[in-house]
Design a protein around this motif. Structure first.
Motif, PDB file in Angstrom:
ATOM      1  N   TRP A  62       0.757  -1.192  -0.303  1.00 23.74           N
ATOM      2  CA  TRP A  62      -0.040   0.053   0.153  1.00 23.74           C
ATOM      3  C   TRP A  62       0.922   1.182   0.039  1.00 23.74           C
ATOM      4  N   GLN A  63       2.025   1.273   0.646  1.00 24.91           N
ATOM      5  CA  GLN A  63       2.897   2.217   0.551  1.00 24.91           C
ATOM      6  C   GLN A  63       3.419   2.583  -0.723  1.00 24.91           C
ATOM      7  N   LEU A  64       4.057   1.364  -1.462  1.00 26.12           N
ATOM      8  CA  LEU A  64       4.520   1.434  -2.790  1.00 26.12           C
ATOM      9  C   LEU A  64       3.186   2.249  -3.960  1.00 26.12           C
ATOM     10  N   ALA A  65       2.070   1.752  -3.648  1.00 22.64           N
ATOM     11  CA  ALA A  65       1.051   2.469  -4.426  1.00 22.64           C
ATOM     12  C   ALA A  65       1.017   3.904  -4.279  1.00 22.64           C
ATOM     13  N   ARG A  66       0.776   4.343  -2.739  1.00 22.09           N
ATOM     14  CA  ARG A  66       0.685   5.694  -2.474  1.00 22.09           C
ATOM     15  C   ARG A  66       1.880   6.342  -3.197  1.00 22.09           C
ATOM     16  N   LYS A  67       3.146   5.906  -2.708  1.00 21.19           N
ATOM     17  CA  LYS A  67       4.181   6.506  -3.365  1.00 21.19           C
ATOM     18  C   LYS A  67       4.311   6.705  -5.017  1.00 21.19           C
ATOM     19  N   ALA A  68       3.729   5.670  -5.773  1.00 21.55           N
ATOM     20  CA  ALA A  68       3.455   5.609  -7.052  1.00 21.55           C
ATOM     21  C   ALA A  68       2.637   6.952  -7.661  1.00 21.55           C
ATOM     22  N   VAL A  69       1.567   6.948  -6.795  1.00 20.69           N
ATOM     23  CA  VAL A  69       0.393   7.960  -6.983  1.00 20.69           C
ATOM     24  C   VAL A  69       1.178   9.363  -6.949  1.00 20.69           C
ATOM     25  N   GLU A  70       1.948   9.554  -5.836  1.00 19.41           N
ATOM     26  CA  GLU A  70       2.667  10.915  -5.511  1.00 19.41           C
ATOM     27  C   GLU A  70       3.696  11.154  -6.867  1.00 19.41           C
ATOM     28  N   ILE A  71       4.617  10.026  -7.229  1.00 18.32           N
ATOM     29  CA  ILE A  71       5.356  10.597  -8.204  1.00 18.32           C
ATOM     30  C   ILE A  71       4.539  10.640  -9.453  1.00 18.32           C
TER      31      ILE A  71
END
Length: 91
Positions: A62-71
């Motif tokens: 879930w943190q990877l997905a959130r970071k992908a959205v931010e990027i």
């Protein structure tokens, strides 16, 4: 957090880590072998992920997905479409 997408970048990240256990040692050796075309890149990915887990730097999905959205939003300068967000992670 840095995107690691090849053996060279993985090696650069590995030398920054503080915990240098057996997983780290294996990952460094495998990354070097991949750089010199002695092993397949998939082996480096597996070794790097195992070392990251041992180090405690492997992020939950879930943190990877959130970071992908931010990027994505940072690079594109606009919000990710609403229909995509629920599929990536639950907010």
């Amino acid at each position: 957090m840095r995107n690691v997408d090849n053996a060279k970048t993985a090696g650069e990240e590995l030398v920054k880590w503080t915990k240098r256990g057996p997983g780290w040692d294996l990952a460094v050796r495998v990354c070097m072998a991949v750089i010199f075309d002695e092993m397949e890149t998939e082996e480096a990915r597996k070794a790097f992920l195992a070392a990251a887990k041992e180090e405690g730097t492997l992020l939950p999905q879930w943190q990877l997905a959130r970071k992908a959205v931010e990027i994505w939003e940072g690079r594109c300068g606009r919000a990710l479409p609403r229909w995509v967000r629920p599929r990536l992670c639950k907010w």
